[in-house]
Structures are given as C-alpha cells and as structure tokens.
Design a protein around this motif. Structure first.
Motif, short mmCIF file in Angstrom:
data_model
loop_
_atom_site.label_atom_id
_atom_site.label_comp_id
_atom_site.label_asym_id
_atom_site.label_seq_id
_atom_site.Cartn_x
_atom_site.Cartn_y
_atom_site.Cartn_z
N LEU A 1 0.83 -1.18 0.00
CA LEU A 1 0.00 0.00 0.00
C LEU A 1 0.87 1.24 0.00
CD1 LEU A 1 -2.70 -0.98 2.64
CD2 LEU A 1 -2.94 -0.93 0.18
N LYS A 2 0.45 2.25 -0.75
CA LYS A 2 1.17 3.50 -0.80
C LYS A 2 0.25 4.61 -0.32
CE LYS A 2 4.13 2.21 -4.66
NZ LYS A 2 4.53 2.53 -6.03
N SER A 3 0.66 5.29 0.70
CA SER A 3 -0.12 6.40 1.19
C SER A 3 -0.01 7.56 0.23
CB SER A 3 0.40 6.82 2.56
OG SER A 3 -0.15 8.07 2.94
N SER A 4 -1.11 8.31 0.09
CA SER A 4 -1.06 9.49 -0.76
C SER A 4 -0.22 10.58 -0.13
CB SER A 4 -2.49 10.01 -1.00
OG SER A 4 -3.07 10.40 0.22
N GLU A 5 0.08 10.40 1.15
CA GLU A 5 0.89 11.40 1.84
C GLU A 5 2.29 10.88 2.16
OE1 GLU A 5 -1.93 14.16 1.46
OE2 GLU A 5 0.01 14.48 2.38
N SER A 6 2.37 9.65 2.69
CA SER A 6 3.66 9.13 3.11
C SER A 6 3.65 7.62 3.02
CB SER A 6 3.94 9.56 4.55
OG SER A 6 5.06 8.89 5.05
N LEU A 7 4.75 7.05 2.50
CA LEU A 7 4.85 5.60 2.37
C LEU A 7 4.96 4.93 3.72
CD1 LEU A 7 7.27 5.31 -0.66
CD2 LEU A 7 4.80 5.02 -0.66
N SER A 8 5.32 5.68 4.76
CA SER A 8 5.51 5.09 6.08
C SER A 8 4.23 5.06 6.89
CB SER A 8 6.57 5.89 6.86
OG SER A 8 6.14 7.23 7.04
N GLN A 9 3.11 5.57 6.35
CA GLN A 9 1.87 5.58 7.09
C GLN A 9 1.38 4.14 7.31
OE1 GLN A 9 0.17 8.01 8.43
NE2 GLN A 9 1.45 9.69 7.72
N PRO A 10 0.98 3.76 8.53
CA PRO A 10 0.47 2.41 8.76
C PRO A 10 -0.88 2.22 8.11
CG PRO A 10 0.20 3.77 10.73
CD PRO A 10 0.99 4.59 9.74
N ALA A 11 -1.11 1.01 7.62
CA ALA A 11 -2.37 0.72 6.93
C ALA A 11 -3.41 0.19 7.91
CB ALA A 11 -2.13 -0.29 5.82
N THR A 12 -3.67 0.92 8.99
CA THR A 12 -4.59 0.44 10.02
C THR A 12 -5.93 1.14 9.96
OG1 THR A 12 -3.68 2.07 11.57
CG2 THR A 12 -2.70 -0.14 11.57
N GLU B 1 -7.93 2.10 2.49
CA GLU B 1 -7.38 1.62 1.23
C GLU B 1 -8.26 2.01 0.05
OE1 GLU B 1 -6.31 -2.65 -0.90
OE2 GLU B 1 -6.50 -2.54 1.28
N LYS B 2 -7.60 2.50 -0.99
CA LYS B 2 -8.28 2.88 -2.22
C LYS B 2 -7.50 2.31 -3.40
CE LYS B 2 -9.83 7.15 -2.42
NZ LYS B 2 -9.91 8.63 -2.44
N SER B 3 -8.12 2.28 -4.56
CA SER B 3 -7.40 1.85 -5.76
C SER B 3 -7.85 2.70 -6.93
CB SER B 3 -7.65 0.36 -6.05
OG SER B 3 -9.03 0.13 -6.26
N MET B 4 -6.89 2.98 -7.81
CA MET B 4 -7.18 3.78 -8.99
C MET B 4 -6.16 3.46 -10.07
SD MET B 4 -7.45 7.96 -9.30
CE MET B 4 -8.79 8.03 -8.13
N TYR B 5 -6.64 3.18 -11.28
CA TYR B 5 -5.78 2.85 -12.41
C TYR B 5 -4.81 1.72 -12.08
CZ TYR B 5 -7.51 7.47 -13.73
OH TYR B 5 -8.32 8.55 -14.02
N GLY B 6 -5.30 0.73 -11.33
CA GLY B 6 -4.49 -0.43 -10.99
C GLY B 6 -3.51 -0.21 -9.85
N ARG B 7 -3.53 0.97 -9.24
CA ARG B 7 -2.61 1.28 -8.14
C ARG B 7 -3.38 1.28 -6.82
NH1 ARG B 7 -0.48 6.05 -5.64
NH2 ARG B 7 -1.95 7.32 -6.84
#
Length: 230
Positions: free
Chosen positions: A62-73, A183-189
């Motif tokens: 998962l990639k945060s729209s703000e930061s890659l280090s954001q926990p996916a909780t 969690e969201k998805s757009m254009y396969g991401r």
C-alpha cells in the motif's frame, strides 16, 4: 637341442606377432576417466515454469497518498451508528480551531472529501453551501474536512465562495477516528487515502447516520432530509 638354439627359439617365439597379441590380452586395462554425462535439454514447459518463478511479482504494498511510512490500520476502523462521536480539535479556515464540543447540543454534519478544488469535492462543497440556510433551520451545523493544509482550504473557499467551515486534518487523526481514511485503488494502483464519507452526529453527541462511498450528486439533499427528520 643346444642351449643357444633353445634361447634363440624362445626369443623368436616371444617376439612373434602371435606372442605379442597374447601378451596384449593379459595386460591390465588402463584406467580411463569416467565419461561426462550430458544433461538432457530442459523441456519447453520447464523453461517456462522457471521463467515464471523468477519473474513472479512481489505482493503489492500500500502507498499512502501522503507518506509511504503511514500504517495501513485506518481501513480496519468502522464507525457505527449509535456510538459516541470521537472528539476532535483541528485548525480551520480563517485561523480558528474547530472542536466537537463547539457543537454540543446541536446536530452536526461532517463531510469528508478527498482533496480541495477537485471536481467532485467542489460540487459537494457547493451543494452543502447551497443548503446552508436549510441546515441552519434544521438546527444542524456543517463542517467539511480533508487533509489539505489550511491555506489550501482558504483558497478553495475563496475560489468557490463556500459558506461552510473547512477543517484541516493533515495528520489524519480525525479521518481515521471517523473511518474516512483507508485503502483505495485507482488505475491499478493501491494506496491509502480519504474515503468520501459523511457522518451525521445527533444533538446527544452520538453518531446518528453514516454515509460511505458517497456519490456526490444529490448527496447533500439526502443528508439534509436525514438531519431534518432527526
């Protein structure tokens, strides 16, 4: 036969072709190196399987729209109707702060939108502004919340003449507490971001209704109807 004759006879016999052939038969075989075994060529199916294994895609992160280090909780949190609304204290446009206690004893609409000044979010904010007087008559306040900084919220307000307070939650604390971050998805991401959500809080401070995966068209009118009947 004389000794000399026997000796010559013996010598000629050992040097004869027949004697040499017999001697060669009795000679120990020379040690030879084991023959190298050739590998059978890999079949087409095994080559394909090996190639597929070596190019197997890694699991998506998962990639945060703000930061890659954001926990996916955040996506795991579900705000249910009937529970007490989570408290918040956040900066808003105009330089002030907005808190849940500011609206104690009143009904409150919180609409969470992904990003200021994008098409869907603009239409939604304009619709709530259009119905601001009707919400006031129903004893209901309205707040718009996103992760945009205050300055971006103010530009958004001024550009579209919005008449409702806009709250900035850059840390996502309120968004997560109200289940509007996940969690969201757009254009396969796949990534983390704001889930378009609206929450109606009753005068008793409890969650009266939650709208998830909001479709903008007609949504503000539906929320007004729910607030008026509460």
């Amino acid at each position: 036969m004389s000794k000399k004759s026997r000796k010559n006879s013996s010598k000629s016999a050992s040097g004869s072709p027949i004697a040499k052939k017999k001697a060669a038969k009795t000679r120990p075989l020379a040690q030879t190196k084991p023959a190298k075994t050739r590998r059978a060529p890999a079949s087409k199916s095994s080559k394909t399987a090996a190639k597929a294994a070596s190019h197997k895609a890694a699991p998506k992160r998962l990639k945060s729209s703000e930061s890659l280090s954001q926990p996916a909780t955040a996506a795991k949190l579900v705000l249910t109707e009937g529970r007490k609304a989570p408290a918040f204290r956040l900066p808003r446009d105009g330089g002030g702060v907005a808190t849940l206690s500011d609206y104690a004893g009143r009904k409150l609409v919180l609409f969470f939108y992904p990003r200021a000044d994008t098409p869907g979010c603009t239409r939604e904010a304009i619709d709530f502004t259009r119905l601001a007087d009707a919400f006031a008559q129903a004893g209901t306040a309205v707040l718009g919340i996103s992760a945009d900084p205050v300055k971006a919220q103010e530009r958004f307000r001024d550009k579209h003449s919005l008449g409702i307070p806009l709250v900035s939650d850059e840390t996502h604390e309120m968004l997560e507490a109200y289940g509007a971050w996940g969690e969201k998805s757009m254009y396969g991401r796949t990534f983390l971001g704001i889930l378009r959500t609206t929450v109606l809080v009753g005068a008793d401070g409890k969650v009266a209704k939650v709208w998830r995966n909001v479709r903008v068209d007609g949504h503000a009118d539906d929320v007004l109807a729910a607030a008026s009947s509460l």
